[in-house]
Design an enzyme around this catalytic site. Structure first.
Site, mmCIF file in Angstrom:
data_model
loop_
_atom_site.group_PDB
_atom_site.id
_atom_site.type_symbol
_atom_site.label_atom_id
_atom_site.label_comp_id
_atom_site.label_asym_id
_atom_site.label_seq_id
_atom_site.Cartn_x
_atom_site.Cartn_y
_atom_site.Cartn_z
ATOM 1 N N ILE A 82 -11.189 20.493 -1.857
ATOM 2 C CA ILE A 82 -10.405 21.954 -1.389
ATOM 3 C C ILE A 82 -9.586 22.410 -2.684
ATOM 4 C CG2 ILE A 82 -9.072 22.502 -0.555
ATOM 5 C CD1 ILE A 82 -8.810 20.286 1.827
ATOM 6 N N LYS A 139 -6.942 10.230 1.210
ATOM 7 C CA LYS A 139 -6.937 10.331 2.239
ATOM 8 C C LYS A 139 -7.634 9.979 3.288
ATOM 9 C CE LYS A 139 -11.503 13.417 1.375
ATOM 10 N NZ LYS A 139 -12.072 15.281 1.661
ATOM 11 N N SER A 189 -1.461 17.809 5.694
ATOM 12 C CA SER A 189 -2.665 18.126 7.568
ATOM 13 C C SER A 189 -2.218 17.750 8.196
ATOM 14 C CB SER A 189 -2.948 16.840 6.999
ATOM 15 O OG SER A 189 -3.558 16.350 8.062
ATOM 16 N N ALA A 190 -2.644 19.242 9.180
ATOM 17 C CA ALA A 190 -2.165 18.117 10.730
ATOM 18 C C ALA A 190 -1.372 17.161 11.310
ATOM 19 C CB ALA A 190 -3.357 19.163 11.637
ATOM 20 N N TYR A 247 -1.679 7.371 5.463
ATOM 21 C CA TYR A 247 -2.404 8.457 5.440
ATOM 22 C C TYR A 247 -1.470 9.460 5.858
ATOM 23 C CZ TYR A 247 -4.267 12.683 4.568
ATOM 24 O OH TYR A 247 -4.887 14.159 4.246
ATOM 25 N N LYS A 273 1.898 12.108 4.418
ATOM 26 C CA LYS A 273 2.564 13.741 4.532
ATOM 27 C C LYS A 273 3.369 13.866 5.177
ATOM 28 C CE LYS A 273 -1.945 14.613 2.353
ATOM 29 N NZ LYS A 273 -1.858 14.686 0.570
ATOM 30 N N LEU A 302 -16.996 14.057 10.601
ATOM 31 C CA LEU A 302 -17.708 15.098 11.276
ATOM 32 C C LEU A 302 -19.143 15.425 10.528
ATOM 33 C CD1 LEU A 302 -19.351 15.108 14.081
ATOM 34 C CD2 LEU A 302 -17.350 16.956 14.768
ATOM 35 N N GLY A 326 -7.805 5.645 17.691
ATOM 36 C CA GLY A 326 -6.428 6.428 16.654
ATOM 37 C C GLY A 326 -6.739 8.213 16.476
ATOM 38 N N ASP A 327 -7.854 8.411 17.715
ATOM 39 C CA ASP A 327 -8.301 10.032 17.892
ATOM 40 C C ASP A 327 -7.347 10.355 19.544
ATOM 41 O OD1 ASP A 327 -9.841 10.321 15.721
ATOM 42 O OD2 ASP A 327 -11.785 9.995 17.390
HETATM 43 P P1 NAD Z 1 -10.456 14.926 -2.213
HETATM 44 O O1 NAD Z 1 -10.342 13.720 -2.552
HETATM 45 O O2 NAD Z 1 -12.158 15.691 -2.591
HETATM 46 O O3 NAD Z 1 -9.587 15.313 -3.818
HETATM 47 C C1 NAD Z 1 -8.332 14.810 -3.680
HETATM 48 C C2 NAD Z 1 -8.636 14.452 -5.780
HETATM 49 O O4 NAD Z 1 -7.802 14.419 -6.242
HETATM 50 C C3 NAD Z 1 -9.994 14.426 -6.224
HETATM 51 O O5 NAD Z 1 -10.355 14.688 -6.744
HETATM 52 C C4 NAD Z 1 -8.884 13.340 -6.714
HETATM 53 O O6 NAD Z 1 -10.061 12.516 -7.749
HETATM 54 C C5 NAD Z 1 -7.905 13.711 -7.027
HETATM 55 N N1 NAD Z 1 -7.579 12.250 -7.262
HETATM 56 C C6 NAD Z 1 -6.266 11.428 -6.223
HETATM 57 N N2 NAD Z 1 -5.419 10.711 -6.494
HETATM 58 C C7 NAD Z 1 -5.358 11.054 -8.415
HETATM 59 C C8 NAD Z 1 -4.269 11.069 -8.995
HETATM 60 N N3 NAD Z 1 -3.131 9.220 -8.471
HETATM 61 N N4 NAD Z 1 -3.972 11.439 -10.289
HETATM 62 C C9 NAD Z 1 -5.328 12.510 -10.354
HETATM 63 N N5 NAD Z 1 -6.304 13.202 -9.216
HETATM 64 C C10 NAD Z 1 -6.127 11.954 -8.626
HETATM 65 O O7 NAD Z 1 -10.062 15.878 -0.739
HETATM 66 P P2 NAD Z 1 -9.636 16.683 -0.521
HETATM 67 O O8 NAD Z 1 -10.714 16.420 1.212
HETATM 68 O O9 NAD Z 1 -9.661 18.104 -1.142
HETATM 69 O O10 NAD Z 1 -8.167 16.974 -0.646
HETATM 70 C C11 NAD Z 1 -7.010 17.546 -1.118
HETATM 71 C C12 NAD Z 1 -6.244 17.366 -0.483
HETATM 72 O O11 NAD Z 1 -5.635 17.890 0.629
HETATM 73 C C13 NAD Z 1 -5.633 15.867 -0.078
HETATM 74 O O12 NAD Z 1 -4.384 15.537 -0.152
HETATM 75 C C14 NAD Z 1 -5.961 15.964 0.976
HETATM 76 O O13 NAD Z 1 -4.509 14.781 1.579
HETATM 77 C C15 NAD Z 1 -5.449 17.382 2.074
HETATM 78 N N6 NAD Z 1 -6.265 17.215 3.019
HETATM 79 C C16 NAD Z 1 -7.350 17.281 3.230
HETATM 80 C C17 NAD Z 1 -7.316 17.115 4.492
HETATM 81 C C18 NAD Z 1 -9.265 17.265 4.563
HETATM 82 O O14 NAD Z 1 -10.390 17.409 6.163
HETATM 83 N N7 NAD Z 1 -10.567 17.704 3.593
HETATM 84 C C19 NAD Z 1 -7.258 17.741 5.757
HETATM 85 C C20 NAD Z 1 -5.473 17.882 5.370
HETATM 86 C C21 NAD Z 1 -5.472 17.346 4.374
HETATM 87 C C1 WQD Z 2 -12.989 15.382 13.686
HETATM 88 C C2 WQD Z 2 -14.246 15.403 15.185
HETATM 89 C C3 WQD Z 2 -13.840 12.553 15.984
HETATM 90 C C4 WQD Z 2 -16.452 11.603 13.155
HETATM 91 C C5 WQD Z 2 -9.508 13.735 9.979
HETATM 92 C C6 WQD Z 2 -7.601 13.016 9.755
HETATM 93 C C7 WQD Z 2 -7.321 14.616 10.008
HETATM 94 C C8 WQD Z 2 -7.482 15.340 8.611
HETATM 95 C C9 WQD Z 2 -9.055 15.556 8.868
HETATM 96 C C10 WQD Z 2 -6.736 14.700 6.373
HETATM 97 C C11 WQD Z 2 -13.204 14.317 16.317
HETATM 98 C C12 WQD Z 2 -15.129 13.325 15.928
HETATM 99 C C13 WQD Z 2 -16.539 12.604 13.849
HETATM 100 C C14 WQD Z 2 -18.137 10.831 13.618
HETATM 101 C C15 WQD Z 2 -17.391 11.149 15.862
HETATM 102 N N1 WQD Z 2 -7.704 14.371 7.479
HETATM 103 N N2 WQD Z 2 -16.084 12.098 15.009
HETATM 104 N N3 WQD Z 2 -18.430 11.148 15.192
HETATM 105 O O1 WQD Z 2 -9.807 13.248 13.001
HETATM 106 O O2 WQD Z 2 -10.300 15.404 13.495
HETATM 107 O O3 WQD Z 2 -9.598 14.187 11.215
HETATM 108 O O4 WQD Z 2 -9.791 14.762 8.881
HETATM 109 O O5 WQD Z 2 -5.997 14.560 6.238
HETATM 110 O O6 WQD Z 2 -5.857 13.863 9.029
HETATM 111 O O7 WQD Z 2 -7.562 12.464 10.826
HETATM 112 O O8 WQD Z 2 -11.622 14.985 11.662
HETATM 113 O O9 WQD Z 2 -13.809 14.431 11.142
HETATM 114 O O10 WQD Z 2 -12.713 12.597 11.596
HETATM 115 O O11 WQD Z 2 -12.927 14.103 13.329
HETATM 116 O O12 WQD Z 2 -17.892 11.714 17.164
HETATM 117 O O13 WQD Z 2 -18.961 10.424 12.805
HETATM 118 O O14 WQD Z 2 -15.289 14.258 15.712
HETATM 119 O O15 WQD Z 2 -13.528 11.675 16.600
HETATM 120 O O16 WQD Z 2 -13.223 14.787 17.446
HETATM 121 P P1 WQD Z 2 -10.593 14.180 12.331
HETATM 122 P P2 WQD Z 2 -13.184 14.516 12.189
#
Ligand code: NAD
Ligand code: WQD
Length: 331
Positions: free
Chosen positions: A11, A83, A123-124, A147, A151, A198, A292-293
């Site tokens: 992101i 994450k 995060s949601a 995790y 948050k 997913l 946990g889902d």
């Molecule tokens: P990502 O792992 O791709 O990016 C996180 C980055 O932070 C990585 O480049 C990693 O190298 C860096 N990092 C981690 N710890 C560090 C540290 N101590 N010092 C310096 N760099 C560090 O993850 P993302 O999907 O881009 O997510 C970004 C943020 O959004 C995270 O905080 C994650 O928890 C949150 N988030 C992600 C999702 C998702 O589904 N991707 C959903 C909700 C929230």
């Molecule tokens: C989506 C749907 C699974 C994989 C997670 C974290 C959440 C947030 C986003 C950071 C669900 C189903 C998944 C697979 C499947 N991250 N699934 N087969 O669980 O909604 O959220 O990522 O903050 O905190 O919990 O995302 O992509 O893992 O799953 O059927 O191999 O797909 O059961 O319904 P999730 P996901």
């Protein structure tokens, strides 16, 4: 200048592109614990702009102070963190330390240098299993794994910080399920090992790197029995950060915002959309529920629209198309 922590990640990299395109000067800090250095050049290629980069761990206070010493940081977007939900259960100390201690060091340094504007990646997951959908920001918070707890705690820490000092301006962005990739196909999501999420898993099945998707349960109380989520294009999500930066620059306060589309899709909806976008068959089998889902999770994004002037534009078809374009270019 905006400091982007974790700017080499999924992101963060997309948000850096949008920040540079919008004319912001940025500095990135990342330790590449979950990303690769090549991403930085790709951001430069897409935007034709340069930026400062610090390869460092946020846990290193001296490095963080050096960044504030060398640059005039107006606001921080704080993405850096670990994450993976499952990993957080087996490595809680790493998660609490990396996510929480680094945020404390960051905020202490910000306060020391008089920078009190921060946009935080929440995060949601902080809503746990919601009593109803769509989810609004004032729903009760409840987390069930380390995790999610990080948050939840960081949201609390930042809110307490504002209460202690009303000069702070804090946006807590609660992302739903970010997927997709930049339309250039240069940056996207490419997790190491077997994906937990997913869409990265589906992408690997479509491209022939994995055999078959396991669908975690088809007996949920949802239209087709599979889990329903609010998938959001990562570029839409990134644009939400631009709006949030504008907001924190212009005001003070601590506010939470849902970044989602407001529409829920089932696992099988996503499989079908991906097959259409890729022209490939995505083999799947139904297996047991994943512990946990939850059944359903989707946002009410009305507050973000009203207060940030932001709403998601890209549909599921476009998310899958951009994910596929990234996949064929990079895998
Ligand atoms: P990502 O792992 O791709 O990016 C996180 C980055 O932070 C990585 O480049 C990693 O190298 C860096 N990092 C981690 N710890 C560090 C540290 N101590 N010092 C310096 N760099 C560090 O993850 P993302 O999907 O881009 O997510 C970004 C943020 O959004 C995270 O905080 C994650 O928890 C949150 N988030 C992600 C999702 C998702 O589904 N991707 C959903 C909700 C929230
Ligand atoms: C989506 C749907 C699974 C994989 C997670 C974290 C959440 C947030 C986003 C950071 C669900 C189903 C998944 C697979 C499947 N991250 N699934 N087969 O669980 O909604 O959220 O990522 O903050 O905190 O919990 O995302 O992509 O893992 O799953 O059927 O191999 O797909 O059961 O319904 P999730 P996901």
């Amino acid at each position: 200048m905006i400091l982007v922590t974790g700017g080499a990640g999924f992101i963060g990299s997309h948000t850096c592109v949008e920040l540079l395109d919008a004319g912001y000067e940025i500095a990135i800090i990342d330790n590449f614990c979950n990303s690769r250095p090549e991403v930085l050049d790709k951001i430069r290629t897409i935007t034709k702009k340069d930026f400062k980069f610090y390869e460092a761990d946020l846990l290193c206070r001296e490095k963080v102070e050096q960044i504030f010493e060398e640059n005039k940081i107006d606001a921080v977007i704080h993405f850096a963190g670990l994450k993976a939900v499952g990993e957080s259960v087996s490595m809680p100390l790493e998660y609490y330390n990396n996510n929480i201690t680094s945020t404390l060091i960051l905020c202490q340094t910000m306060a020391k240098y008089g920078c009190k504007k921060i946009v935080f990646s929440s995060s949601a997951t902080v809503y746990g299993d919601p009593a109803s959908v769509p989810i609004k920001e004032d729903f009760p918070l409840h987390t069930t794994n380390p995790y999610g707890a990080t948050k939840h705690m960081i949201e609390r820490i930042l809110t307490d910080l504002y209460v202690s000092d009303n000069e702070w301006s804090i946006a807590l962005l609660r992302y739903f399920n970010p997927i997709g990739a930049h339309e250039s196909g240069l940056i996207g999501e490419n997790p190491n090992g077997i994906p937990n999420n997913l869409v990265p898993y589906i992408a690997r099945v479509a491209v022939g790197k994995l055999e078959c998707l396991s669908v975690f349960g088809d007996d949920y109380n949802t239209p087709d029995g599979t889990g329903v989520r609010d998938y959001i294009h990562v570029v839409d999500l990134s644009l939400g950060h631009i709006k949030a930066v504008e907001k924190v620059m212009a005001t003070t306060g601590a506010h939470a915002y849902n970044l989602g589309t407001g529409t829920g899709y089932s696992v099988l909806d996503v499989v079908k959309a991906y097959e259409k976008a890729s022209g490939k068959k995505v083999n799947y089998k139904i297996v047991d529920r994943r512990p946990g889902d939850i059944a359903m999770c989707y946002a009410d994004p009305e507050k973000s629209k009203r207060e940030l002037g932001w709403e998601a534009k890209f549909d599921l078809e476009r998310m899958c198309k951009d994910s596929w374009n990234f996949t064929i270019n990079n895998m």
